[in-house]
Motif scaffolding. Structure first.
Motif, PDB file in Angstrom:
ATOM      1  N   ARG A 169      45.121 -35.290  12.808  1.00  0.00           N
ATOM      2  CA  ARG A 169      44.669 -34.404  11.730  1.00  0.00           C
ATOM      3  C   ARG A 169      43.589 -35.058  10.879  1.00  0.00           C
ATOM      4  NH1 ARG A 169      50.465 -32.898  11.125  1.00  0.00           N
ATOM      5  NH2 ARG A 169      50.643 -30.832  12.059  1.00  0.00           N
ATOM      6  N   ALA A 170      43.734 -36.343  10.615  1.00  0.00           N
ATOM      7  CA  ALA A 170      42.795 -37.042   9.743  1.00  0.00           C
ATOM      8  C   ALA A 170      41.462 -37.339  10.424  1.00  0.00           C
ATOM      9  CB  ALA A 170      43.421 -38.352   9.250  1.00  0.00           C
ATOM     10  N   HIS A 171      41.483 -37.627  11.741  1.00  0.00           N
ATOM     11  CA  HIS A 171      40.273 -38.103  12.423  1.00  0.00           C
ATOM     12  C   HIS A 171      39.664 -37.109  13.403  1.00  0.00           C
ATOM     13  CE1 HIS A 171      40.739 -42.072  10.652  1.00  0.00           C
ATOM     14  NE2 HIS A 171      42.032 -41.952  10.888  1.00  0.00           N
ATOM     15  N   ARG A 172      40.412 -36.075  13.783  1.00  0.00           N
ATOM     16  CA  ARG A 172      39.899 -34.999  14.643  1.00  0.00           C
ATOM     17  C   ARG A 172      39.183 -35.527  15.887  1.00  0.00           C
ATOM     18  NH1 ARG A 172      42.150 -30.534  12.701  1.00  0.00           N
ATOM     19  NH2 ARG A 172      40.627 -29.368  13.878  1.00  0.00           N
ATOM     20  N   PRO A 173      39.872 -36.292  16.748  1.00  0.00           N
ATOM     21  CA  PRO A 173      39.202 -36.792  17.951  1.00  0.00           C
ATOM     22  C   PRO A 173      38.808 -35.644  18.881  1.00  0.00           C
ATOM     23  CG  PRO A 173      41.565 -37.124  18.116  1.00  0.00           C
ATOM     24  CD  PRO A 173      41.290 -36.634  16.717  1.00  0.00           C
ATOM     25  N   ASP A 174      37.800 -35.889  19.709  1.00  0.00           N
ATOM     26  CA  ASP A 174      37.386 -34.885  20.697  1.00  0.00           C
ATOM     27  C   ASP A 174      38.392 -34.807  21.845  1.00  0.00           C
ATOM     28  OD1 ASP A 174      34.811 -34.344  19.446  1.00  0.00           O
ATOM     29  OD2 ASP A 174      34.291 -36.370  20.080  1.00  0.00           O
ATOM     30  N   LEU A 175      39.025 -35.953  22.131  1.00  0.00           N
ATOM     31  CA  LEU A 175      39.942 -36.043  23.264  1.00  0.00           C
ATOM     32  C   LEU A 175      41.059 -37.008  22.918  1.00  0.00           C
ATOM     33  CD1 LEU A 175      40.594 -35.492  26.318  1.00  0.00           C
ATOM     34  CD2 LEU A 175      39.135 -37.459  26.844  1.00  0.00           C
ATOM     35  N   VAL A 176      42.286 -36.645  23.320  1.00  0.00           N
ATOM     36  CA  VAL A 176      43.438 -37.535  23.177  1.00  0.00           C
ATOM     37  C   VAL A 176      43.912 -37.891  24.578  1.00  0.00           C
ATOM     38  CG1 VAL A 176      45.804 -37.787  22.319  1.00  0.00           C
ATOM     39  CG2 VAL A 176      44.129 -36.462  20.994  1.00  0.00           C
ATOM     40  N   LEU A 177      43.931 -39.187  24.887  1.00  0.00           N
ATOM     41  CA  LEU A 177      44.531 -39.681  26.128  1.00  0.00           C
ATOM     42  C   LEU A 177      45.961 -40.050  25.765  1.00  0.00           C
ATOM     43  CD1 LEU A 177      41.704 -41.970  27.555  1.00  0.00           C
ATOM     44  CD2 LEU A 177      42.204 -39.588  28.100  1.00  0.00           C
ATOM     45  N   LEU A 178      46.911 -39.278  26.264  1.00  0.00           N
ATOM     46  CA  LEU A 178      48.289 -39.325  25.782  1.00  0.00           C
ATOM     47  C   LEU A 178      49.259 -39.723  26.884  1.00  0.00           C
ATOM     48  CD1 LEU A 178      50.421 -38.672  23.591  1.00  0.00           C
ATOM     49  CD2 LEU A 178      50.242 -36.272  24.287  1.00  0.00           C
ATOM     50  N   ASP A 179      49.909 -40.869  26.698  1.00  0.00           N
ATOM     51  CA  ASP A 179      50.952 -41.304  27.628  1.00  0.00           C
ATOM     52  C   ASP A 179      52.175 -40.417  27.433  1.00  0.00           C
ATOM     53  OD1 ASP A 179      52.399 -42.802  29.465  1.00  0.00           O
ATOM     54  OD2 ASP A 179      52.830 -44.430  28.072  1.00  0.00           O
ATOM     55  N   VAL A 180      52.835 -40.067  28.531  1.00  0.00           N
ATOM     56  CA  VAL A 180      54.038 -39.242  28.434  1.00  0.00           C
ATOM     57  C   VAL A 180      55.206 -40.054  27.896  1.00  0.00           C
ATOM     58  CG1 VAL A 180      55.786 -38.014  29.784  1.00  0.00           C
ATOM     59  CG2 VAL A 180      53.359 -37.602  30.222  1.00  0.00           C
TER      60      VAL A 180
END
Length: 121
Positions: free
Chosen positions: A42-53
């Motif tokens: 919410r604070a940084h608004r990245p373009d993409l999140v690479l998210l480990d399950v």
């Protein structure tokens, strides 16, 4: 150049991602746990999140669900990564709102192609 948030608890994978993202000219930040991920997004608004399950404190599935439940975050792309790359895992991730899903270990070229696809949409 994209702003990428990496949420990954395994240092060796995080190092490989750091190398790839730096080489490709992306700005990136890493969180080693899922705690605080939503606040960071919410604070940084990245373009993409690479998210480990599989994170030590909270499931990546829960994080993607929370991202998709917040209408103010609907432009953020999420690429989920898991060592359990079964069809069931993939379907679950995509059903919960992930934009892409990649199995670990992955080829850097495969990851780069998937990131490019997601960042162009």
């Amino acid at each position: 150049m994209a702003d990428v948030l990496v949420i990954e608890d395994e240092d060796n994978i995080a190092v490989a991602l750091d190398f790839l993202l730096t080489r490709d000219g992306h700005r990136h930040t890493r969180l080693a746990t899922g705690g605080g991920a939503l606040e960071h997004i919410r604070a940084h608004r990245p373009d993409l999140v690479l998210l480990d399950v599989m994170l030590p404190d909270i499931s990546g599935y829960q994080i993607v669900q929370e991202i998709r439940a917040d209408p103010t975050l609907n432009g953020i792309r999420v690429l989920m990564m898991t060592a359990r790359g079964s069809v069931v895992e993939r379907r679950k991730g995509l059903a919960l709102g992930a934009d892409g899903f990649i199995a670990k270990p992955f080829e850097l070229a495969e990851l780069r192609d998937e990131m490019r696809r997601l960042l162009q949409t």
